[in-house]
Design a protein around this motif. Structure first.
Motif, mmCIF file in Angstrom:
data_model
loop_
_atom_site.group_PDB
_atom_site.id
_atom_site.type_symbol
_atom_site.label_atom_id
_atom_site.label_comp_id
_atom_site.label_asym_id
_atom_site.label_seq_id
_atom_site.Cartn_x
_atom_site.Cartn_y
_atom_site.Cartn_z
ATOM 1 N N ASN A 223 -1.231 -7.049 -5.705
ATOM 2 C CA ASN A 223 -0.933 -5.618 -5.628
ATOM 3 C C ASN A 223 -2.193 -4.768 -5.717
ATOM 4 O OD1 ASN A 223 1.933 -6.027 -5.457
ATOM 5 N ND2 ASN A 223 1.820 -6.696 -7.584
ATOM 6 N N GLY B 157 5.457 2.301 -8.259
ATOM 7 C CA GLY B 157 5.424 0.858 -8.104
ATOM 8 C C GLY B 157 4.043 0.278 -8.353
ATOM 9 N N ALA B 158 3.955 -1.035 -8.210
ATOM 10 C CA ALA B 158 2.699 -1.713 -8.529
ATOM 11 C C ALA B 158 1.593 -1.311 -7.553
ATOM 12 C CB ALA B 158 2.913 -3.227 -8.498
ATOM 13 N N VAL B 159 1.853 -1.453 -6.245
ATOM 14 C CA VAL B 159 0.822 -1.117 -5.267
ATOM 15 C C VAL B 159 0.526 0.384 -5.309
ATOM 16 C CG1 VAL B 159 0.163 -1.164 -2.836
ATOM 17 C CG2 VAL B 159 1.530 -3.042 -3.775
ATOM 18 N N SER C 12 9.507 7.469 -8.609
ATOM 19 C CA SER C 12 10.901 7.045 -8.751
ATOM 20 C C SER C 12 11.606 8.020 -9.677
ATOM 21 C CB SER C 12 10.969 5.656 -9.369
ATOM 22 O OG SER C 12 10.263 4.748 -8.587
ATOM 23 N N ARG D 104 11.453 11.472 -5.542
ATOM 24 C CA ARG D 104 11.970 10.538 -4.560
ATOM 25 C C ARG D 104 13.247 11.114 -3.944
ATOM 26 N NH1 ARG D 104 13.776 4.232 -5.436
ATOM 27 N NH2 ARG D 104 15.222 4.234 -3.701
ATOM 28 N N THR E 241 3.392 2.928 0.534
ATOM 29 C CA THR E 241 3.517 1.629 -0.136
ATOM 30 C C THR E 241 4.974 1.235 -0.380
ATOM 31 O OG1 THR E 241 3.543 2.234 -2.494
ATOM 32 C CG2 THR E 241 1.396 2.225 -1.389
ATOM 33 N N ILE F 243 1.759 -0.433 4.109
ATOM 34 C CA ILE F 243 1.703 -1.751 3.507
ATOM 35 C C ILE F 243 2.533 -2.749 4.321
ATOM 36 C CG2 ILE F 243 3.674 -1.595 1.943
ATOM 37 C CD1 ILE F 243 0.164 -2.521 0.894
ATOM 38 N N VAL G 14 -1.703 -2.809 6.595
ATOM 39 C CA VAL G 14 -2.531 -3.645 5.700
ATOM 40 C C VAL G 14 -1.809 -4.948 5.408
ATOM 41 C CG1 VAL G 14 -3.455 -3.820 3.350
ATOM 42 C CG2 VAL G 14 -3.671 -1.685 4.623
ATOM 43 N N VAL H 260 -2.616 -8.020 2.886
ATOM 44 C CA VAL H 260 -3.570 -8.288 1.808
ATOM 45 C C VAL H 260 -4.365 -9.566 2.070
ATOM 46 C CG1 VAL H 260 -1.892 -9.524 0.344
ATOM 47 C CG2 VAL H 260 -3.839 -8.347 -0.702
ATOM 48 N N ARG I 264 11.183 -0.776 -15.566
ATOM 49 C CA ARG I 264 10.005 -0.335 -14.815
ATOM 50 C C ARG I 264 8.849 -1.312 -14.970
ATOM 51 N NH1 ARG I 264 12.151 2.802 -11.246
ATOM 52 N NH2 ARG I 264 13.263 4.553 -12.121
ATOM 53 N N LYS J 55 6.420 -4.784 -13.617
ATOM 54 C CA LYS J 55 6.580 -6.157 -13.122
ATOM 55 C C LYS J 55 7.223 -7.059 -14.162
ATOM 56 C CE LYS J 55 4.900 -5.876 -9.067
ATOM 57 N NZ LYS J 55 5.854 -5.964 -7.969
HETATM 58 N N1 NAP Z 1 1.231 -5.999 3.240
HETATM 59 C C1 NAP Z 1 0.830 -6.615 2.148
HETATM 60 O O1 NAP Z 1 -0.126 -7.393 2.203
HETATM 61 C C2 NAP Z 1 1.524 -6.356 0.841
HETATM 62 C C3 NAP Z 1 0.913 -6.716 -0.379
HETATM 63 C C4 NAP Z 1 1.556 -6.400 -1.575
HETATM 64 C C5 NAP Z 1 2.803 -5.765 -1.535
HETATM 65 N N2 NAP Z 1 3.361 -5.493 -0.326
HETATM 66 C C6 NAP Z 1 4.663 -4.814 -0.230
HETATM 67 O O2 NAP Z 1 4.512 -3.517 -0.782
HETATM 68 C C7 NAP Z 1 5.769 -3.043 -1.229
HETATM 69 C C8 NAP Z 1 5.621 -2.499 -2.646
HETATM 70 O O3 NAP Z 1 5.327 -3.581 -3.530
HETATM 71 P P1 NAP Z 1 5.279 -3.335 -5.098
HETATM 72 O O4 NAP Z 1 4.929 -4.626 -5.729
HETATM 73 O O5 NAP Z 1 4.467 -2.129 -5.385
HETATM 74 O O6 NAP Z 1 6.837 -3.015 -5.377
HETATM 75 P P2 NAP Z 1 7.445 -2.244 -6.592
HETATM 76 O O7 NAP Z 1 6.592 -2.382 -7.801
HETATM 77 O O8 NAP Z 1 8.872 -2.669 -6.642
HETATM 78 O O9 NAP Z 1 7.359 -0.718 -6.156
HETATM 79 C C9 NAP Z 1 8.077 -0.184 -5.076
HETATM 80 C C10 NAP Z 1 8.139 1.327 -5.268
HETATM 81 O O10 NAP Z 1 8.767 1.938 -4.132
HETATM 82 C C11 NAP Z 1 9.811 2.774 -4.615
HETATM 83 N N3 NAP Z 1 10.867 2.872 -3.618
HETATM 84 C C12 NAP Z 1 11.669 1.894 -3.169
HETATM 85 N N4 NAP Z 1 12.488 2.381 -2.235
HETATM 86 C C13 NAP Z 1 12.205 3.709 -2.124
HETATM 87 C C14 NAP Z 1 12.714 4.763 -1.329
HETATM 88 N N5 NAP Z 1 13.683 4.558 -0.459
HETATM 89 N N6 NAP Z 1 12.160 5.996 -1.475
HETATM 90 C C15 NAP Z 1 11.163 6.215 -2.326
HETATM 91 N N7 NAP Z 1 10.639 5.258 -3.126
HETATM 92 C C16 NAP Z 1 11.165 4.023 -3.010
HETATM 93 C C17 NAP Z 1 10.293 2.112 -5.852
HETATM 94 O O11 NAP Z 1 11.023 3.021 -6.597
HETATM 95 P P3 NAP Z 1 12.273 2.575 -7.508
HETATM 96 O O12 NAP Z 1 11.642 1.917 -8.712
HETATM 97 O O13 NAP Z 1 12.946 3.856 -7.833
HETATM 98 O O14 NAP Z 1 13.118 1.652 -6.691
HETATM 99 C C18 NAP Z 1 8.961 1.712 -6.477
HETATM 100 O O15 NAP Z 1 8.355 2.801 -7.096
HETATM 101 C C19 NAP Z 1 6.725 -4.243 -1.122
HETATM 102 O O16 NAP Z 1 7.458 -4.105 0.071
HETATM 103 C C20 NAP Z 1 5.773 -5.433 -1.034
HETATM 104 O O17 NAP Z 1 6.369 -6.536 -0.381
HETATM 105 C C21 NAP Z 1 2.751 -5.766 0.849
#
Ligand code: NAP
Length: 332
Positions: free
Chosen positions: A150, A176-178, A198, A216, A240, A260, A277, A279, A325, A327
């Motif tokens: 992340n 979220g984490a990212v 959120s 949100r 993200t 992302i 992106v 990662v 909230r 991980k």
């Molecule tokens: N491309 C890459 O290389 C890569 C690398 C790392 C992560 N990722 C992707 O990045 C995304 C985020 O990862 P993460 O670990 O940060 O996840 P996370 O910690 O679960 O955070 C996701 C965030 O998005 C919010 N969210 C979800 N649906 C939403 C919506 N419809 N409107 C507004 N906010 C919304 C969530 O809010 P709530 O808590 O209210 O649901 C949370 O704050 C994932 O899809 C992951 O697979 C991709």
């Protein structure tokens, strides 16, 4: 050597090579019940240039749930049983990459790219030297395990955004984490950040230093909220969540949209540059990130710590949105 200390007793047991290690195997795609605990033989040389790490903690990421459910499709060159897990924090079993045996480390397995690697849902992994960085004593294994994938994705997204002096930036998913790491990395560079929180996380996102915390909601409402502050749109959106193509409307003409969603980045419009992106491992970036975590310039949130054996329950909680909230971390 007259000063050499010798015990008055003798060892009754020996740690033998070939001891078992707990591993969570995915036997088929499906719900959390397909995650099963097995004992595998410990990893043994030859290691093909890799180094063994004893894993103390690994976090549960959205991609783990998606992979388990089969939403990522069949993984090429990855027959069942599959071992999930990108991130890890632990100690070196072998010396290498300038790191001694026993050194605390953290790292990321490039899980899709690495067809010979089991993931970090196991007590040991083998890693390439470029995947790991030393972990300062002040950072706990659990916190460290939430950083690699992340944090690297966040840093690489910020780099891809090619931020200029005076830019305004919208970060979606800032709770979220990212998104949390992206927000901190931008604020650390003095940028004006609009961050989407959120529900009930507005205070947390404000504590990251965001200039404006937006609620949100529907993407159209979010775009309208951004345009109340910046009528032409922001210079950059770092998406993200990812919210996807609709969120491009928040970017001004000729601006940048970084998502992302590496493989399915929305198409360009109005002269906007779109970058997806995916990662990548980078030991130097990882060292930078963990140093920032140790110094308090970055922070991370842990919803709960659960033994590795209960990975299925961890997936159930995360999937149902009941983990809280931050991980969920699986500990050995
Ligand atoms: N491309 C890459 O290389 C890569 C690398 C790392 C992560 N990722 C992707 O990045 C995304 C985020 O990862 P993460 O670990 O940060 O996840 P996370 O910690 O679960 O955070 C996701 C965030 O998005 C919010 N969210 C979800 N649906 C939403 C919506 N419809 N409107 C507004 N906010 C919304 C969530 O809010 P709530 O808590 O209210 O649901 C949370 O704050 C994932 O899809 C992951 O697979 C991709």
């Amino acid at each position: 050597m007259g000063h050499e200390w010798r015990p008055t007793w003798t060892w009754e047991t020996t740690l033998e090579a070939g001891d078992d290690m707990k591993t969570i195997e995915l036997s088929a795609y499906g719900d959390e019940s397909v995650l099963g605990l097995v004992e595998r033989d410990s990893l043994e040389p030859p290691l093909d240039g890799r180094l063994r790490v004893r894993v103390e903690a690994r976090d549960v990421n959205p991609v783990d749930l998606a992979t388990r459910a089969g939403a990522m499709g069949n993984i090429p060159n990855r027959p069942f049983p599959i071992v999930l897990g990108w991130d890890f924090a632990g100690t070196m079993i072998d010396a290498g990459a300038g790191l001694a045996i026993g050194q605390r480390v953290l790292g990321m397995i490039p899980w899709f790219a690495d067809d010979q690697q089991q993931g970090s849902y196991a007590e040991e992994v083998t890693v390439q030297p470029g995947w790991i960085a030393a972990l300062p004593d002040s950072v706990a294994f659990a916190a460290a395990s939430t950083m690699p994938a992340n944090g690297l994705a966040a840093l690489q997204a910020v780099e891809a955004a090619a931020i200029q002096p005076g830019d305004t930036v919208l970060v979606t998913g800032a709770s979220g984490a990212v998104g949390g790491f992206v927000t901190r990395l931008l604020v650390g560079r003095g940028k004006t950040v609009f961050a989407v929180a959120s529900n009930d996380d507005e205070h947390y996102v404000a504590s990251l230093g965001a200039g404006q915390v937006l609620k949100r909601g529907a993407v159209a409402d979010l775009v309208a909220a951004v345009k109340r502050f910046e009528p032409g749109g922001v210079d950059v959106v770092i998406d993200t969540v990812p919210l996807g193509p609709q969120a491009v409307a928040a970017v001004k003409d000729g601006g940048r949209f970084v998502t992302i969603q590496g493989q399915r980045a929305p198409g360009a419009e109005r002269g906007i540059t779109v970058t997806g992106v995916r990662v990548k491992t980078d030991a130097k970036q990882l060292a930078f990130l963990v140093e920032a975590l140790a110094a308090g310039r970055l922070s991370t949130r842990i919803a709960g710590v659960i033994p590795l054996e209960q990975a299925g329950e961890a997936h159930r909680l995360v999937g149902a949105g009941q983990a809280g909230r931050g991980k969920v971390v699986l500990t050995s």
